[in-house]
Design a protein around this motif. Structure first.
Motif, PDB file in Angstrom:
ATOM      1  N   CYS A   1      67.400  38.271  13.477  1.00 19.42           N
ATOM      2  CA  CYS A   1      68.337  39.300  13.012  1.00 19.42           C
ATOM      3  C   CYS A   1      68.063  39.648  11.550  1.00 19.42           C
ATOM      4  CB  CYS A   1      69.775  38.826  13.177  1.00 19.42           C
ATOM      5  SG  CYS A   1      70.330  38.699  14.899  1.00 19.42           S
TER       6      CYS A   1
ATOM      7  N   LEU B   1      75.542  47.472  21.241  1.00 22.41           N
ATOM      8  CA  LEU B   1      74.530  47.563  20.193  1.00 22.41           C
ATOM      9  C   LEU B   1      74.263  49.020  19.821  1.00 22.41           C
ATOM     10  CD1 LEU B   1      71.870  44.870  21.230  1.00 22.41           C
ATOM     11  CD2 LEU B   1      73.881  44.622  19.766  1.00 22.41           C
TER      12      LEU B   1
ATOM     13  N   THR C   1      74.637  50.778  16.139  1.00 25.04           N
ATOM     14  CA  THR C   1      73.470  51.442  15.564  1.00 25.04           C
ATOM     15  C   THR C   1      73.774  52.895  15.221  1.00 25.04           C
ATOM     16  OG1 THR C   1      72.025  49.991  16.866  1.00 25.04           O
ATOM     17  CG2 THR C   1      71.039  51.977  15.928  1.00 25.04           C
TER      18      THR C   1
ATOM     19  N   ARG D   1      79.768  38.174  24.870  1.00 20.70           N
ATOM     20  CA  ARG D   1      78.358  38.552  25.021  1.00 20.70           C
ATOM     21  C   ARG D   1      78.136  39.400  26.272  1.00 20.70           C
ATOM     22  NH1 ARG D   1      75.115  32.922  23.514  1.00 20.70           N
ATOM     23  NH2 ARG D   1      75.486  32.993  21.255  1.00 20.70           N
TER      24      ARG D   1
ATOM     25  N   VAL E   1      67.559  38.848  22.381  1.00 16.68           N
ATOM     26  CA  VAL E   1      67.454  39.106  20.945  1.00 16.68           C
ATOM     27  C   VAL E   1      65.999  39.285  20.538  1.00 16.68           C
ATOM     28  CG1 VAL E   1      67.867  38.129  18.645  1.00 16.68           C
ATOM     29  CG2 VAL E   1      69.607  37.904  20.418  1.00 16.68           C
TER      30      VAL E   1
ATOM     31  N   VAL F   1      64.947  42.743  21.519  1.00 12.87           N
ATOM     32  CA  VAL F   1      65.491  43.757  20.609  1.00 12.87           C
ATOM     33  C   VAL F   1      64.690  43.777  19.314  1.00 12.87           C
ATOM     34  CG1 VAL F   1      67.495  44.359  19.183  1.00 12.87           C
ATOM     35  CG2 VAL F   1      67.821  43.691  21.561  1.00 12.87           C
TER      36      VAL F   1
ATOM     37  N   LEU G   1      71.361  47.977  13.712  1.00 13.82           N
ATOM     38  CA  LEU G   1      70.967  47.271  14.931  1.00 13.82           C
ATOM     39  C   LEU G   1      70.883  45.776  14.679  1.00 13.82           C
ATOM     40  CD1 LEU G   1      69.961  47.258  17.873  1.00 13.82           C
ATOM     41  CD2 LEU G   1      67.655  47.714  16.992  1.00 13.82           C
TER      42      LEU G   1
ATOM     43  N   SER H   1      74.512  44.500  14.410  1.00 17.05           N
ATOM     44  CA  SER H   1      75.146  44.482  15.730  1.00 17.05           C
ATOM     45  C   SER H   1      74.647  43.302  16.557  1.00 17.05           C
ATOM     46  CB  SER H   1      74.842  45.797  16.468  1.00 17.05           C
ATOM     47  OG  SER H   1      75.294  46.909  15.744  1.00 17.05           O
ATOM     48  N   THR H   2      73.340  43.049  16.482  1.00 16.97           N
ATOM     49  CA  THR H   2      72.769  41.926  17.226  1.00 16.97           C
ATOM     50  C   THR H   2      73.307  40.598  16.707  1.00 16.97           C
ATOM     51  OG1 THR H   2      70.745  43.232  17.522  1.00 16.97           O
ATOM     52  CG2 THR H   2      70.606  40.889  18.005  1.00 16.97           C
ATOM     53  N   LYS H   3      73.453  40.481  15.393  1.00 18.70           N
ATOM     54  CA  LYS H   3      74.008  39.250  14.813  1.00 18.70           C
ATOM     55  C   LYS H   3      75.443  39.032  15.284  1.00 18.70           C
ATOM     56  CE  LYS H   3      74.918  36.920  10.418  1.00 18.70           C
ATOM     57  NZ  LYS H   3      76.395  36.853  10.477  1.00 18.70           N
TER      58      LYS H   3
ATOM     59  N   VAL I   1      75.244  37.654  18.748  1.00 22.60           N
ATOM     60  CA  VAL I   1      74.739  36.283  18.787  1.00 22.60           C
ATOM     61  C   VAL I   1      75.831  35.291  18.410  1.00 22.60           C
ATOM     62  CG1 VAL I   1      73.160  34.645  17.679  1.00 22.60           C
ATOM     63  CG2 VAL I   1      72.336  36.901  18.373  1.00 22.60           C
TER      64      VAL I   1
END
Length: 342
Positions: free
Chosen positions: A67, A115, A119, A173, A192, A195, A249, A252-254, A257
């Motif tokens: 991330c 996500l 973004t 998730r 992840v 991504v 992005l 958002s991924t963090k 997670v």
């Protein structure tokens, strides 16, 4: 006589030009071939690491690393290849984390749409901030981005859906495409990793596209790029929006997670950390931000037991790198290998 003299001069000059031209061309081709070779080695090492990492490292640690590596690579697209220093990139990272977390938790969005929501929010915010900031240059540009980022931080602190100082907790998730549960550690990790890889490939393609070449021309000599007919402000704004979207992005991924978004993600210190990662790894290099993120995140994890003193260690590491590796770790490696870019 004049014609005879000119003929002799032409005869004398031509062999010299022929001797120099092929050598320069051959040198350029050799450098390009060597650069492609070493870039291929780095790509192979990166892919091997992504495939094997969860089997010998703690998956959550590697996901955090990815991330932040994406965040640093997005920031490097702006500062390293466009020459714009932003002190407010935490606004896109943290703002997108809150939006994605809210979309997943309250609106019931699936992971991919969550996500995408974060973004798109970061891209829209980047357009707004960039439209104001690119009116100025240098330190004034940086200060405008910092001031606007602090406004975003204030909203993150005061808005009811963000949870204030407690943050937005309990972000689910969900299931990828309605089939694969991302609560499974390996499934979440490879999602992840996917991504990160797609976004990093996008950054790589942007850098090596005609658009990326124009950005580098603006970085090197903005008046000359302007004189060639390029709409410099529009290119800057587009680069800013792309960098903000990719940073969003990453945020958002963090949030997905760790299943929460906190004020730390939108704090000005986060902007400082991503600058540190980029400079440590090598500003204006391809793989430098990934290496820099690995150094900073690894130090934070390894030295977490000493509390706030970890910042002292990271600061000392930064000073040492600035003094010994002025181009960053990857930048100095490229110099030692005598290649154009890495």
């Amino acid at each position: 006589m004049a014609g005879h003299d000119m003929s002799n001069m032409t005869t004398d000059i031509t062999p010299t030009m022929e001797a120099v031209g092929p050598d320069e061309t051959g040198t350029d081709q050799t450098l390009q071939s060597r650069s492609r070779l070493w870039q291929g080695i780095f790509w192979g090492a990166l892919l091997a690491f992504l495939a094997a990492a969860p089997f010998f490292l703690y998956p959550v640690f590697v996901m955090q690393l990815l991330c932040f590596a994406l965040f640093a690579a997005a920031f490097n697209l702006l500062i390293g290849f466009t020459g714009l220093l932003s002190f407010g990139h935490a606004a896109f990272f943290g703002g997108a984390a809150y939006v994605a977390g809210h979309a997943l938790k309250v609106w019931g969005f699936p992971p991919l749409l969550g996500l995408a929501a974060g973004t798109l929010f970061a891209a829209a915010l980047g357009w707004l901030v960039g439209s104001l900031a690119i009116r100025r240059q240098g330190i004034y540009f940086a200060m405008i981005t910092l001031a606007l980022a602090q406004i975003v931080y204030f909203f993150a602190l005061q808005m009811p859906f963000t949870g204030g100082e407690d943050g937005l907790q309990g972000v689910p998730r969900g299931h990828l495409l309605g089939l694969i549960s991302l609560n499974a550690p390996l499934a979440m990790y490879y999602f992840v990793a996917g991504v990160f890889l797609v976004a990093f490939l996008m950054i790589y393609r942007i850098i090596h596209s005609p658009f990326g070449q124009v950005l580098q021309a603006i970085r090197e000599n903005e008046p000359r790029a302007l004189s060639l007919g390029y709409n410099v402000d529009r290119f800057k704004l587009l680069a800013f929006v792309l960098s903000a979207a990719l940073a969003g992005l990453a945020g958002s991924t963090k949030a997905l997670v760790f299943q929460f978004a906190s004020l730390t993600d939108a704090h000005w210190q986060m902007s400082g950390e991503v600058i540190l990662m980029t400079l440590l790894g090598g500003m204006g290099t391809i793989f430098g931000p990934v290496v820099g993120a690995f150094i900073v995140v690894a130090l934070q994890h390894a030295l977490s037991g000493i509390g706030s003193w970890v910042q002292v260690v990271i600061g000392g590491t930064f000073i040492a790198c600035v003094l010994l590796f002025r181009r960053g770790v990857v930048g100095e490696l490229a110099r030692i290998l005598r290649i154009n870019s890495l």
